[in-house]
Design a protein around this motif. Structure first.
Motif, PDB file in Angstrom:
ATOM      1  N   GLN A 142       0.736  -1.037  -0.017  1.00  0.00           N
ATOM      2  CA  GLN A 142       0.034  -0.055   0.062  1.00  0.00           C
ATOM      3  C   GLN A 142       0.726   1.272   0.197  1.00  0.00           C
ATOM      4  N   LEU A 143       1.996   1.208   0.767  1.00  0.00           N
ATOM      5  CA  LEU A 143       2.809   2.357   0.757  1.00  0.00           C
ATOM      6  C   LEU A 143       3.551   2.670  -0.584  1.00  0.00           C
ATOM      7  N   LEU A 144       3.747   1.336  -1.036  1.00  0.00           N
ATOM      8  CA  LEU A 144       4.575   1.488  -2.454  1.00  0.00           C
ATOM      9  C   LEU A 144       3.732   2.086  -3.708  1.00  0.00           C
ATOM     10  N   GLU A 145       2.568   1.514  -3.355  1.00  0.00           N
ATOM     11  CA  GLU A 145       1.686   2.032  -4.587  1.00  0.00           C
ATOM     12  C   GLU A 145       1.490   3.554  -4.445  1.00  0.00           C
ATOM     13  N   ASN A 146       1.423   4.212  -3.265  1.00  0.00           N
ATOM     14  CA  ASN A 146       1.321   5.687  -3.081  1.00  0.00           C
ATOM     15  C   ASN A 146       2.849   6.297  -3.582  1.00  0.00           C
TER      16      ASN A 146
END
Length: 230
Positions: A48-52
């Protein structure tokens, strides 16, 4: 609170940033530090952090590389393979490289190589020449990976800086022999840059080009250090 910090990876021959290594950090009492263990934040949360982060870095527009570290415990997570493949699909067309930070078994590398390469995900062995990543341990894995990384800072911190030129030349030769990309980490000044240039090493990472930082406003502007001798 967890965030991924980014550090640029540069192609000195092209004077350009080609990617970013993603480094997980945890905020405690207003300070960011390396987590005690990287598994304290599940892979699903990291995705989730990586997508952002990918949106902030505009990788979908520039096709740059995101390099994600994976340690032994994470690699053994039964959900890891599916999670990484899901992440790559979400990041398209950005490229994804998985950097293995600890010595994996031959069977593990063969499995990762077969599955990841189907989805265009590259495999890298980090920190060759230090810790468990000796040549004897790494040699059987080399036909199945795409890249190796040599970290000069590891030898400096262990008081073996004088061994860097010989070890660097050795591992660069191995990369050429196996047709692997070779990234030199720990490039801190013009001397390091000149040493790399003398050996024909173009892919660099280190404080000379930028320290790990939060990606708030997108990728850095072109850096003066990309010019030789600066």
């Amino acid at each position: 609170m967890y965030r991924f910090f980014v550090q640029p990876q540069v192609d000195q021959s092209q004077k350009s940033v080609f990617g970013y290594e993603l480094l997980l950090r945890k905020e405690t009492h207003g300070r960011w530090a390396v987590p005690a263990t990287f598994t304290e934040l599940p892979l699903t949360k990291q995705v989730q952090l990586l997508e952002n982060l990918a949106l902030q870095l505009a990788t979908k527009a520039t096709n740059q590389v995101l390099a994600l570290n994976l340690n032994r415990e994470q690699a053994e997570d039964k959900l890891m393979l599916g999670t990484i493949i899901y992440l790559k699909k979400r990041l398209n067309p950005a490229a994804l490289t998985i950097e293995l930070t600890e010595n994996a078994t031959l069977a593990e590398i063969q499995k990762y190589s077969m599955l990841f390469h189907q989805y265009g995900i590259k495999l890298s062995i980090d920190d060759v020449g230090t810790g468990s990543n000796t040549f004897d341990n790494v040699e059987p894995l080399l036909p199945y990976v795409d890249q190796i990384k040599f970290a000069m800072q590891n030898l400096r911190m262990s008081g073996k800086a004088d061994q860097i030129p010989t070890a660097l030349s050795f591992w660069h030769t191995i990369a050429l022999q196996y047709h692997l990309d070779f990234i030199l980490e720990g490039v801190e000044d013009a001397h390091d840059q000149a040493m790399a240039k003398a050996l024909g090493i173009d892919l660099h990472q280190g404080y000379l080009y930028g320290k790990p930082q939060l990606a708030v406003d997108g990728p850095d502007q072109p850096m003066a250090a990309l010019n030789d001798g600066q």
